[in-house]
Motif scaffolding. Structure first.
Motif, mmCIF file in Angstrom:
data_model
loop_
_atom_site.group_PDB
_atom_site.id
_atom_site.type_symbol
_atom_site.label_atom_id
_atom_site.label_comp_id
_atom_site.label_asym_id
_atom_site.label_seq_id
_atom_site.Cartn_x
_atom_site.Cartn_y
_atom_site.Cartn_z
ATOM 1 N N LEU A 80 0.801 -1.229 0.000
ATOM 2 C CA LEU A 80 0.000 0.000 0.000
ATOM 3 C C LEU A 80 0.830 1.273 0.000
ATOM 4 O O LEU A 80 0.494 2.235 -0.682
ATOM 5 N N ALA A 81 1.886 1.310 0.799
ATOM 6 C CA ALA A 81 2.634 2.561 0.950
ATOM 7 C C ALA A 81 4.001 2.268 1.556
ATOM 8 O O ALA A 81 4.188 1.253 2.237
ATOM 9 N N PRO A 82 4.957 3.164 1.347
ATOM 10 C CA PRO A 82 6.303 2.950 1.884
ATOM 11 C C PRO A 82 6.420 3.216 3.376
ATOM 12 O O PRO A 82 7.385 2.808 4.008
ATOM 13 N N ASP A 83 5.410 3.902 3.936
ATOM 14 C CA ASP A 83 5.453 4.253 5.354
ATOM 15 C C ASP A 83 4.066 4.685 5.804
ATOM 16 O O ASP A 83 3.122 4.724 5.002
ATOM 17 N N LEU A 84 3.944 5.008 7.086
ATOM 18 C CA LEU A 84 2.640 5.372 7.632
ATOM 19 C C LEU A 84 2.099 6.651 7.009
ATOM 20 O O LEU A 84 0.906 6.731 6.686
ATOM 21 N N ALA A 85 2.939 7.654 6.824
ATOM 22 C CA ALA A 85 2.476 8.911 6.233
ATOM 23 C C ALA A 85 1.914 8.679 4.836
ATOM 24 O O ALA A 85 0.852 9.210 4.475
ATOM 25 N N GLY A 86 2.603 7.861 4.042
ATOM 26 C CA GLY A 86 2.125 7.563 2.700
ATOM 27 C C GLY A 86 0.817 6.803 2.721
ATOM 28 O O GLY A 86 -0.067 7.033 1.882
ATOM 29 N N PHE A 87 0.660 5.914 3.691
ATOM 30 C CA PHE A 87 -0.592 5.170 3.821
ATOM 31 C C PHE A 87 -1.745 6.101 4.172
ATOM 32 O O PHE A 87 -2.834 6.016 3.585
ATOM 33 N N ILE A 88 -1.529 6.978 5.139
ATOM 34 C CA ILE A 88 -2.582 7.923 5.532
ATOM 35 C C ILE A 88 -2.992 8.776 4.338
ATOM 36 O O ILE A 88 -4.184 8.961 4.059
ATOM 37 N N PHE A 89 -2.005 9.287 3.613
ATOM 38 C CA PHE A 89 -2.285 10.118 2.446
ATOM 39 C C PHE A 89 -3.113 9.362 1.415
ATOM 40 O O PHE A 89 -4.176 9.833 0.973
ATOM 41 N N ALA A 90 -2.648 8.166 1.033
ATOM 42 C CA ALA A 90 -3.340 7.404 -0.005
ATOM 43 C C ALA A 90 -4.747 7.023 0.433
ATOM 44 O O ALA A 90 -5.702 7.085 -0.359
ATOM 45 N N GLU A 91 -4.902 6.638 1.683
ATOM 46 C CA GLU A 91 -6.215 6.234 2.181
ATOM 47 C C GLU A 91 -7.178 7.429 2.219
ATOM 48 O O GLU A 91 -8.379 7.275 1.948
ATOM 49 N N MET A 92 -6.676 8.601 2.525
ATOM 50 C CA MET A 92 -7.536 9.786 2.522
ATOM 51 C C MET A 92 -7.992 10.112 1.105
ATOM 52 O O MET A 92 -9.142 10.526 0.898
ATOM 53 N N VAL A 93 -7.123 9.926 0.132
ATOM 54 C CA VAL A 93 -7.514 10.159 -1.260
ATOM 55 C C VAL A 93 -8.590 9.159 -1.673
ATOM 56 O O VAL A 93 -9.622 9.528 -2.249
ATOM 57 N N VAL A 94 -8.362 7.873 -1.397
ATOM 58 C CA VAL A 94 -9.324 6.830 -1.763
ATOM 59 C C VAL A 94 -10.683 7.097 -1.101
ATOM 60 O O VAL A 94 -11.736 7.006 -1.744
ATOM 61 N N ALA A 95 -10.668 7.442 0.177
ATOM 62 C CA ALA A 95 -11.916 7.690 0.900
ATOM 63 C C ALA A 95 -12.673 8.886 0.338
ATOM 64 O O ALA A 95 -13.905 8.958 0.455
ATOM 65 N N SER A 96 -11.944 9.803 -0.278
ATOM 66 C CA SER A 96 -12.565 11.020 -0.809
ATOM 67 C C SER A 96 -13.208 10.804 -2.169
ATOM 68 O O SER A 96 -13.858 11.711 -2.692
ATOM 69 N N ALA A 97 -13.041 9.609 -2.739
ATOM 70 C CA ALA A 97 -13.602 9.336 -4.058
ATOM 71 C C ALA A 97 -15.065 8.920 -3.994
ATOM 72 O O ALA A 97 -15.796 9.082 -4.977
ATOM 73 N N GLU A 98 -15.489 8.368 -2.867
ATOM 74 C CA GLU A 98 -16.890 7.964 -2.758
ATOM 75 C C GLU A 98 -17.339 7.952 -1.305
ATOM 76 O O GLU A 98 -16.735 7.274 -0.472
ATOM 77 N N PHE A 99 -18.383 8.694 -1.023
ATOM 78 C CA PHE A 99 -18.998 8.688 0.304
ATOM 79 C C PHE A 99 -20.438 9.155 0.156
ATOM 80 O O PHE A 99 -20.833 9.687 -0.898
ATOM 81 N N TYR A 100 -21.215 8.922 1.206
ATOM 82 C CA TYR A 100 -22.640 9.254 1.174
ATOM 83 C C TYR A 100 -22.970 10.230 2.307
ATOM 84 O O TYR A 100 -22.144 10.463 3.196
ATOM 85 N N ASP A 101 -24.178 10.751 2.275
ATOM 86 C CA ASP A 101 -24.513 11.783 3.257
ATOM 87 C C ASP A 101 -24.706 11.228 4.662
ATOM 88 O O ASP A 101 -24.849 12.003 5.611
ATOM 89 N N ASP A 102 -24.718 9.890 4.810
ATOM 90 C CA ASP A 102 -24.774 9.328 6.159
ATOM 91 C C ASP A 102 -23.407 8.815 6.610
ATOM 92 O O ASP A 102 -23.297 8.185 7.664
ATOM 93 N N ASP A 103 -22.363 9.057 5.819
ATOM 94 C CA ASP A 103 -20.992 8.768 6.231
ATOM 95 C C ASP A 103 -20.423 9.982 6.965
ATOM 96 O O ASP A 103 -20.897 11.117 6.800
ATOM 97 N N TYR A 104 -19.376 9.750 7.747
ATOM 98 C CA TYR A 104 -18.768 10.857 8.485
ATOM 99 C C TYR A 104 -18.343 11.992 7.556
ATOM 100 O O TYR A 104 -18.526 13.171 7.866
ATOM 101 N N LEU A 105 -17.753 11.636 6.421
ATOM 102 C CA LEU A 105 -17.245 12.664 5.515
ATOM 103 C C LEU A 105 -18.376 13.404 4.813
ATOM 104 O O LEU A 105 -18.264 14.608 4.539
ATOM 105 N N GLY A 106 -19.465 12.698 4.507
ATOM 106 C CA GLY A 106 -20.545 13.301 3.735
ATOM 107 C C GLY A 106 -21.623 13.974 4.560
ATOM 108 O O GLY A 106 -22.452 14.716 4.025
#
Length: 218
Positions: A118-144
Motif C-alpha cells: 500500500l505505501a512505503p510508510d505510515l504517512a504515505g498510507f494515511i495520504f493514499a487512504e484519505m484520497v481513496v476515501a474522498s472518491a466515494e462517500f454518502y450523506d450518512d458517512d462521516y465525511l458526507g
C-alpha cells in the motif's frame, strides 16, 4: 483509547517493534476514541478502515504464531496488524522489510490470491487512504454528513502533523475541488479512476502496483 505503552507491550511479546510514528499517533490519543472525544481517531472518516485496539492486535498476532494457522506466515515478515477492512482484511506494518528505513504498509487479504503493497510508510498510507476515501462517500458517512468540504478540511487539519508537506498540499488542493454528486447519491472530490493519477506522483512508490504474497495459498 490504546496507548503507546499498550502497543509496546503487545509487540514486545512477539519480538516486534512499532514504527515510532505510530507510537506518536497513539500518544496523541488517535488510536481509538479518546475519553473526551476531542481527538479524531486515525482515518476516522474512511469507511474502509477500522482501527484495532491492543487486545485485537494481540489476538491476531497469537493467531499468526500458531503452528496450524492456515496462512503459515513467515515470522521474518514481522507483520504488525493495526487496522482492518470491514471484510476482515488486515492493514499491517511489514516490519521485516524495513531494515533501518521506513516501515512499509501492506494489506493482508483473506479471499484474494495476492496481498497488496500500500505505501512505503505510515504517512504515505494515511495520504493514499484519505484520497481513496474522498472518491466515494454518502450523506450518512462521516465525511458526507452535513458539509463535506468542511468535514474534509477538518480531517486534513487533524491528520496534517502526520503527513509530508507535499502530501498535505495535494490533499488541500483535492478538498478545494468542486464536489461531485452522482446519480446514485454518492459524492466525491474525485472519481475512482483519478485516484492513482493523484497518489502515484506524490507517493513515488511503484511497488504499490506490484503483487506480493504474504501467506501460502492452496
Amino acid at each position: 483509547m490504546t496507548t503507546s505503552a499498550e502497543l509496546r507491550e503487545v509487540s514486545a511479546a512477539h519480538g516486534l517493534t512499532w514504527p515510532e510514528e505510530y507510537l506518536t499517533i497513539a500518544d496523541d490519543g488517535m488510536v481509538g476514541m479518546s475519553p473526551t472525544g476531542d481527538e479524531v481517531p486515525l482515518l476516522h472518516f474512511s469507511t474502509n478502515f477500522e482501527l484495532l485496539g491492543a487486545k485485537d492486535i494481540a489476538r491476531r498476532l497469537e493467531m499468526f504464531a500458531e503452528p496450524d494457522d492456515f496462512r503459515n506466515i513467515d515470522p521474518a515478515e514481522g507483520l504488525l496488524p493495526f487496522g482492518m477492512e470491514p471484510g476482515g482484511n488486515l492493514y499491517c506494518f511489514r516490519t521485516g522489510a524495513a531494515g533501518a528505513g521506513p516501515v512499509p504498509v501492506v494489506l493482508l487479504q483473506n479471499d484474494e490470491q495476492e496481498d497488496e503493497r500500500l505505501a512505503p510508510d505510515l504517512a504515505g498510507f494515511i495520504f493514499a487512504e484519505m484520497v481513496v476515501a474522498s472518491a466515494e462517500f454518502y450523506d450518512d458517512d462521516y465525511l458526507g454528513e452535513g458539509e463535506p468540504r468542511r468535514n474534509a478540511e477538518a480531517w486534513l487539519q487533524s491528520h496534517e502533523p502526520y503527513l509530508g508537506q507535499e502530501q498535505a498540499a495535494a490533499l488541500r488542493e483535492l478538498f478545494a475541488r468542486p464536489l461531485i454528486v452522482r446519480d446514485d447519491d454518492s459524492m466525491g472530490f474525485l472519481e475512482f479512476s483519478e485516484v492513482d493519477e493523484l497518489v502515484d506522483p506524490v507517493l513515488r512508490y511503484p511497488e504499490r502496483h506490484e503483487p506480493i504474497q504474504l501467506w501460502e495459498r492452496g
